[in-house]
Design a protein around this motif. Sequence first.
Motif, PDB file in Angstrom:
ATOM      1  N   ASP A   1      12.507  -6.919  -8.741  1.00 15.39           N
ATOM      2  CA  ASP A   1      12.904  -7.316  -7.379  1.00 15.39           C
ATOM      3  C   ASP A   1      13.530  -6.154  -6.624  1.00 15.39           C
ATOM      4  OD1 ASP A   1      12.151  -9.836  -8.034  1.00 15.39           O
ATOM      5  OD2 ASP A   1      14.192 -10.635  -8.244  1.00 15.39           O
ATOM      6  N   ARG A   2      14.478  -5.510  -7.254  1.00 15.43           N
ATOM      7  CA  ARG A   2      15.233  -4.448  -6.583  1.00 15.43           C
ATOM      8  C   ARG A   2      14.353  -3.261  -6.219  1.00 15.43           C
ATOM      9  NH1 ARG A   2      18.493  -7.970  -6.683  1.00 15.43           N
ATOM     10  NH2 ARG A   2      20.764  -7.760  -6.851  1.00 15.43           N
ATOM     11  N   VAL A   3      13.519  -2.840  -7.178  1.00  8.08           N
ATOM     12  CA  VAL A   3      12.687  -1.655  -6.926  1.00  8.08           C
ATOM     13  C   VAL A   3      11.669  -1.961  -5.834  1.00  8.08           C
ATOM     14  CG1 VAL A   3      11.012  -0.050  -7.934  1.00  8.08           C
ATOM     15  CG2 VAL A   3      13.066  -0.669  -9.216  1.00  8.08           C
ATOM     16  N   ARG A   4      11.031  -3.119  -5.906  1.00 10.96           N
ATOM     17  CA  ARG A   4      10.031  -3.459  -4.888  1.00 10.96           C
ATOM     18  C   ARG A   4      10.676  -3.542  -3.511  1.00 10.96           C
ATOM     19  NH1 ARG A   4       5.042  -5.193  -7.612  1.00 10.96           N
ATOM     20  NH2 ARG A   4       4.182  -5.151  -5.516  1.00 10.96           N
ATOM     21  N   ALA A   5      11.856  -4.147  -3.447  1.00 13.61           N
ATOM     22  CA  ALA A   5      12.533  -4.276  -2.145  1.00 13.61           C
ATOM     23  C   ALA A   5      12.887  -2.895  -1.598  1.00 13.61           C
ATOM     24  CB  ALA A   5      13.798  -5.129  -2.303  1.00 13.61           C
ATOM     25  N   SER A   6      13.321  -1.995  -2.460  1.00  9.54           N
ATOM     26  CA  SER A   6      13.707  -0.666  -1.996  1.00  9.54           C
ATOM     27  C   SER A   6      12.503   0.128  -1.513  1.00  9.54           C
ATOM     28  CB  SER A   6      14.410   0.104  -3.114  1.00  9.54           C
ATOM     29  OG  SER A   6      15.592  -0.565  -3.480  1.00  9.54           O
ATOM     30  N   ILE A   7      11.372  -0.031  -2.209  1.00 11.18           N
ATOM     31  CA  ILE A   7      10.156   0.674  -1.778  1.00 11.18           C
ATOM     32  C   ILE A   7       9.678   0.117  -0.440  1.00 11.18           C
ATOM     33  CG2 ILE A   7       7.713   1.062  -2.317  1.00 11.18           C
ATOM     34  CD1 ILE A   7       8.528   1.135  -5.270  1.00 11.18           C
ATOM     35  N   ALA A   8       9.788  -1.199  -0.281  1.00 14.08           N
ATOM     36  CA  ALA A   8       9.393  -1.818   0.989  1.00 14.08           C
ATOM     37  C   ALA A   8      10.234  -1.244   2.124  1.00 14.08           C
ATOM     38  CB  ALA A   8       9.552  -3.334   0.905  1.00 14.08           C
ATOM     39  N   ALA A   9      11.502  -0.993   1.847  1.00 16.92           N
ATOM     40  CA  ALA A   9      12.413  -0.490   2.884  1.00 16.92           C
ATOM     41  C   ALA A   9      12.231   1.004   3.122  1.00 16.92           C
ATOM     42  CB  ALA A   9      13.860  -0.790   2.486  1.00 16.92           C
ATOM     43  N   GLU A  10      11.806   1.718   2.080  1.00 21.36           N
ATOM     44  CA  GLU A  10      11.696   3.174   2.196  1.00 21.36           C
ATOM     45  C   GLU A  10      10.505   3.654   1.385  1.00 21.36           C
ATOM     46  OE1 GLU A  10      15.059   5.347   0.641  1.00 21.36           O
ATOM     47  OE2 GLU A  10      13.978   7.239   0.916  1.00 21.36           O
ATOM     48  N   GLY A  11       9.358   3.736   2.062  1.00 23.68           N
ATOM     49  CA  GLY A  11       8.091   4.018   1.392  1.00 23.68           C
ATOM     50  C   GLY A  11       8.086   5.292   0.562  1.00 23.68           C
ATOM     51  N   ARG A  12       8.790   6.326   1.034  1.00 22.67           N
ATOM     52  CA  ARG A  12       8.768   7.622   0.336  1.00 22.67           C
ATOM     53  C   ARG A  12       9.254   7.530  -1.109  1.00 22.67           C
ATOM     54  NH1 ARG A  12      12.092  12.106   3.094  1.00 22.67           N
ATOM     55  NH2 ARG A  12      13.552  10.380   2.875  1.00 22.67           N
ATOM     56  N   LEU A  13      10.091   6.530  -1.352  1.00 23.53           N
ATOM     57  CA  LEU A  13      10.661   6.332  -2.685  1.00 23.53           C
ATOM     58  C   LEU A  13       9.571   6.175  -3.745  1.00 23.53           C
ATOM     59  CD1 LEU A  13      13.569   6.050  -3.692  1.00 23.53           C
ATOM     60  CD2 LEU A  13      13.374   3.577  -3.400  1.00 23.53           C
ATOM     61  N   ALA A  14       8.458   5.552  -3.368  1.00 24.52           N
ATOM     62  CA  ALA A  14       7.407   5.226  -4.339  1.00 24.52           C
ATOM     63  C   ALA A  14       6.865   6.477  -5.023  1.00 24.52           C
ATOM     64  CB  ALA A  14       6.278   4.456  -3.658  1.00 24.52           C
ATOM     65  N   GLY A  15       6.655   7.549  -4.258  1.00 24.43           N
ATOM     66  CA  GLY A  15       6.115   8.783  -4.840  1.00 24.43           C
ATOM     67  C   GLY A  15       7.077   9.380  -5.851  1.00 24.43           C
ATOM     68  N   ARG A  16       8.334   9.453  -5.450  1.00 27.08           N
ATOM     69  CA  ARG A  16       9.329  10.047  -6.341  1.00 27.08           C
ATOM     70  C   ARG A  16       9.475   9.229  -7.630  1.00 27.08           C
ATOM     71  NH1 ARG A  16      14.989   9.677  -6.735  1.00 27.08           N
ATOM     72  NH2 ARG A  16      15.333   8.642  -4.740  1.00 27.08           N
ATOM     73  N   LEU A  17       9.524   7.890  -7.486  1.00 26.78           N
ATOM     74  CA  LEU A  17       9.708   7.050  -8.670  1.00 26.78           C
ATOM     75  C   LEU A  17       8.468   7.035  -9.571  1.00 26.78           C
ATOM     76  CD1 LEU A  17      11.821   4.081  -7.267  1.00 26.78           C
ATOM     77  CD2 LEU A  17      12.601   6.098  -8.537  1.00 26.78           C
ATOM     78  N   ALA A  18       7.290   7.230  -8.973  1.00 25.82           N
ATOM     79  CA  ALA A  18       6.065   7.304  -9.790  1.00 25.82           C
ATOM     80  C   ALA A  18       6.124   8.550 -10.676  1.00 25.82           C
ATOM     81  CB  ALA A  18       4.834   7.328  -8.889  1.00 25.82           C
ATOM     82  N   LEU A  19       6.555   9.675 -10.096  1.00 23.21           N
ATOM     83  CA  LEU A  19       6.716  10.906 -10.890  1.00 23.21           C
ATOM     84  C   LEU A  19       7.744  10.699 -11.998  1.00 23.21           C
ATOM     85  CD1 LEU A  19       6.797  13.748  -8.201  1.00 23.21           C
ATOM     86  CD2 LEU A  19       5.045  13.327  -9.961  1.00 23.21           C
TER      87      LEU A  19
END
Lengths: 233, 233
Positions: B152-170
């Motif tokens: 829940d938390r990670v998905r909500a944060s990515i929804a709020a700040e798309g750039r996060l997804a790239g960094r967290l994928a790495l």
Amino acid sequence: MTASPGSAGQVAFADPDYRRAVVDLLGAIAYGELSAFERLVDDSKLAPTLEDKVALGAMAAAEFGHFVPLQARIAELGTDPFAAMAPFRAAIDQFHEHTAPADWHEGLVKAYVGDGLAADFYREIAAYLDIDTRDLIIASLADSGHSEFVVDRVRASIAAEGRLAGRLALWGRRLMGEALSQAQRVAADRDALAALLAGGVDRPGMDLAAIARMFSRLTERHAERMGRLGLDS
Amino acid sequence: MTASPGSAGQVAFADPDYRRAVVDLLGAIAYGELSAFERLVDDSKLAPTLEDKVALGAMAAAEFGHFVPLQARIAELGTDPFAAMAPFRAAIDQFHEHTAPADWHEGLVKAYVGDGLAADFYREIAAYLDIDTRDLIIASLADSGHSEFVVDRVRASIAAEGRLAGRLALWGRRLMGEALSQAQRVAADRDALAALLAGGVDRPGMDLAAIARMFSRLTERHAERMGRLGLDS
């Protein structure tokens, strides 16, 4: 969420001041357990062996286990548990900041003496509450038996290095002083808790003489605990 | 202390190599849970709210709860649990040193992905063991349901700040890489564990093709977990 206190406490809970005071008290205990959990894990890093670390870790995990039903009960009483804990964060965090152990032995004494002092204090207050709340508080303060290892470890270390006793005795006094000063701060801030101690229609209260007697009991039990560790109080 | 493995494992435990391998494996899992407990409490300090901190604290306390029966079982098998854990400290500590989260989101992803990966790996190995050991391992890896809050938390944060997804994928890829490199180190060091995978009189073993299939299953499940978080793997 609707409130559904047990039947034994229904008269008492009809009084919104009483309910507020109980939520306050449970919030204080809950945040105390939560921060004890965190600090014990921190302090366990000072452990000389993995075995010692696990023993302090077990005390920490027990604190978290106690926290869970308190959180549930606050919610049952119609209050957000995190809102209920908020007013006590500053005082409890400050207690821990002012009493960060410098080494493993200070950490052990803090775990034993700090925990015991908090438990004695809340048990004294619980005596003035409805039976459901009292039972919950007493269960949440139960020593899970892990703290006996503290007594063994501290006594063994003092036997090996006599000078330690003087330093740890001072440390115990400092823990007591910090605890009292933060408790006073909370008491001055939280009217509901103060009113609780003054009593209500169906509950006896504490007069000044009773409060003085309570403090002398707390001091006495603190001295007993220090004595069990082989330390002067 | 005498060994008393359950009847189902008696044939297997008559083989001292098997017993040694099981003790090794339980020691590795136990130290993994213990250090996860400690790291989760550390990482919970990055939480933006007290509520988030409690959620990660609950995952930590569950790890400690799983540790306790592993410790007991190792002792039952006639080995000091702390001696059994010792060979795995360096690799597991190093994994954590190399993957210290820089912020709350990295901590969340690590809790979810790291825990899941370890659980998958040990479950794969457990399939080759006697039924008592297998049941103990599977119980000790059970997700207590707390980790859903991570999704829940990670998905909500990515929804709020798309750039996060790239960094967290790495970050997820780095966690996988570090886990594999430490696992290889352990496999190279511990002959008993390697022999375990090769099988015994009454147990099937793993050939190279089976090991390759296991790794592809682990990679697949890792990708699924990353996907649930909304991240590319």
